[in-house]
Design an enzyme around this catalytic site. Structure first.
Site, PDB file in Angstrom:
ATOM      1  N   SER A  79      50.749   0.754  41.011  1.00  0.00           N
ATOM      2  CA  SER A  79      51.404  -0.516  40.700  1.00  0.00           C
ATOM      3  C   SER A  79      50.785  -1.651  41.498  1.00  0.00           C
ATOM      4  CB  SER A  79      52.885  -0.381  41.057  1.00  0.00           C
ATOM      5  OG  SER A  79      53.483  -1.645  41.117  1.00  0.00           O
TER       6      SER A  79
ATOM      7  N   LYS B  97      54.141   4.399  46.233  1.00  0.00           N
ATOM      8  CA  LYS B  97      52.883   4.193  45.485  1.00  0.00           C
ATOM      9  C   LYS B  97      51.701   4.079  46.454  1.00  0.00           C
ATOM     10  CE  LYS B  97      54.486   4.158  41.267  1.00  0.00           C
ATOM     11  NZ  LYS B  97      54.323   5.391  40.479  1.00  0.00           N
TER      12      LYS B  97
ATOM     13  N   TYR C 179      60.055   2.087  47.079  1.00  0.00           N
ATOM     14  CA  TYR C 179      59.321   2.412  45.848  1.00  0.00           C
ATOM     15  C   TYR C 179      57.841   2.042  46.017  1.00  0.00           C
ATOM     16  CZ  TYR C 179      57.277   1.680  41.245  1.00  0.00           C
ATOM     17  OH  TYR C 179      56.418   1.693  40.176  1.00  0.00           O
TER      18      TYR C 179
END
Ligand code: NAD
Ligand code: UDP
Length: 341
Positions: free
Chosen positions: A125, A154, A150
């Protein structure tokens, strides 16, 4: 033609990628635990393409199950979509996010090594660029300080892939950094199907338009942008899916780690989204301006030159297409996949 395993393949981006891979002649195997999806999406992928998908109900953290999938299918490459992705929930439940997201990656890499599968593409992302990097984001920039767990999952998973590829010269890894995927397949048969109250902008907009929510709150109109609302690089999910088809061709003939931004390179504001949605669809999206949301950056967008040069990939769809296709999906499926015909 090669066979591609889609881990988390029943989800929003996985299902659209399955369509494009099948249309390009690849065979597709999908594995998902349906924690945020439904097998109905894969049934509809088969309906759209007229081709079969072998679907496993499987937790990607389950090494024995993965070993079985690799035994039963001759997999040439894996695309790893499986993960939890709600930013706010990740702040409230960080351990759930670290456990699920990191473990899926470790299990895939371990079982791929045992099965002799060498090629993997990972759904990363733009969030890994963090707060410090200037826009537009370039793949050569260092990863930054993420604003939530989150994002950290990643960044950590990117590191794990890079280390694994350094240790195993046969391993070929592609890290795809998505910007803001929105829209749906033009057929209106597959699309984004969030459980409960949507976190992301477009599903919230479509649910307001269809009458499921009263109004949209636009998070902040005092940012240093053209109209005071945040700007993002929205990308049509079908363009994004086609980027995966190009990445598959690349990963099969490569070794080491390669990073690609998948975005359009053009940012739009929240107001642009609301105005365009209303204009192309002829519907109203009731909205109010509220406080800023914690952790939101004023603006970010991709430099998409590397994907154009090395993958021969460019986005083709407009913001109008994104708004039209998102509405077409929502109108045809007011309850998502929950009340299938
Ligand atoms: P999604 O939730 O629709 O798809 C993810 C799929 O993974 C779901 O079908 C879910 O059931 C499955 N899954 C989760 N944990 C699993 C596990 N342990 N075992 C098996 N299946 C599991 O999300 P999406 O929007 O399609 O995103 C796909 C990937 O792309 C995710 O990794 C996400 O973090 C990443 N990503 C998404 C966006 C976005 O805005 N949608 C942006 C950047 C990156
Ligand atoms: N946004 C908003 N209202 C909402 C959801 C999102 O104003 O109900 C804004 C958010 O502040 C951001 C943009 O829409 O500027 C995109 O948010 P989203 O959560 O979809 O993606 P993000 O860029 O945060 O990953």
């Amino acid at each position: 033609m090669a066979t591609i395993l889609l881990a988390g393949g029943a989800g929003y981006i996985g299902s659209h990628t399955a369509v494009e891979l099948l249309n390009a002649g690849y065979d597709v195997v999908a594995a998902d635990n349906f924690s945020n999806s439904s097998p109905e999406s894969i049934r509809r992928v088969e309906e759209i393409t007229g081709k079969p998908v072998k679907l496993y109900e499987a937790d990607i953290r389950d090494n024995a199950k993965l070993a079985q999938i690799f035994r039963e299918n001759s997999i040439d490459a894996v695309i790893h979509f499986a993960g939890l992705k709600a930013v706010g929930e990740s702040v409230a439940k960080p351990l759930k996010y670290y456990r699920n997201n990191i473990d899926t990656t470790l299990s895939l890499l371990e079982t791929m090594q045992e099965a002799g599968v060498r090629n993997i593409i990972f759904s990363s992302s733009a969030t890994v660029y963090g707060e410090e990097n200037p826009v537009p984001y370039l793949e050569t920039m260092q990863r930054g300080v993420c604003t939530n767990p989150y994002g950290w999952t990643k960044a950590m998973m990117e590191q794990i892939f890079e280390d694994a590829a350094k240790a195993d010269p046969m391993l070929s890894v592609i890290l795809l950094r998505y910007f803001n995927p929105i829209g749906a397949h033009p057929s209106g048969r597959i699309g984004e199907d969030p459980l409960g109250i949507p976190n992301n902008l477009m599903p919230y907009v479509t649910q307001v338009a269809v009458g499921k929510r009263e109004f949209l709150t636009i998070f902040g109109n005092d940012y240093p942008t053209k109209d005071g609302t945040c700007m993002r690089d929205y990308i049509h999910v079908v363009d994004l899916a086609k980027g995966h088809v190009k990445a598959v061709a690349y990963v099969l003939g490569h070794s080491g780690t390669e990073v690609f931004n998948l975005g359009t390179g053009t940012p739009y504001s929240v107001n642009d989204i609301v105005n365009t949605f209303e204009r192309v669809n002829g519907v109203k999206v009731a909205h109010v301006y509220g406080d800023r949301r914690a952790g939101d950056l004023p603006e970010f967008y991709a430099n998409a030159d590397k994907a154009a040069a090395l993958l021969d990939w460019k986005t083709e769809k407009t913001l109008e297409d994104m708004c039209r296709d998102a509405w077409n999906w929502q109108k045809q499926n007011p309850d998502g996949y929950r009340n299938p015909d």
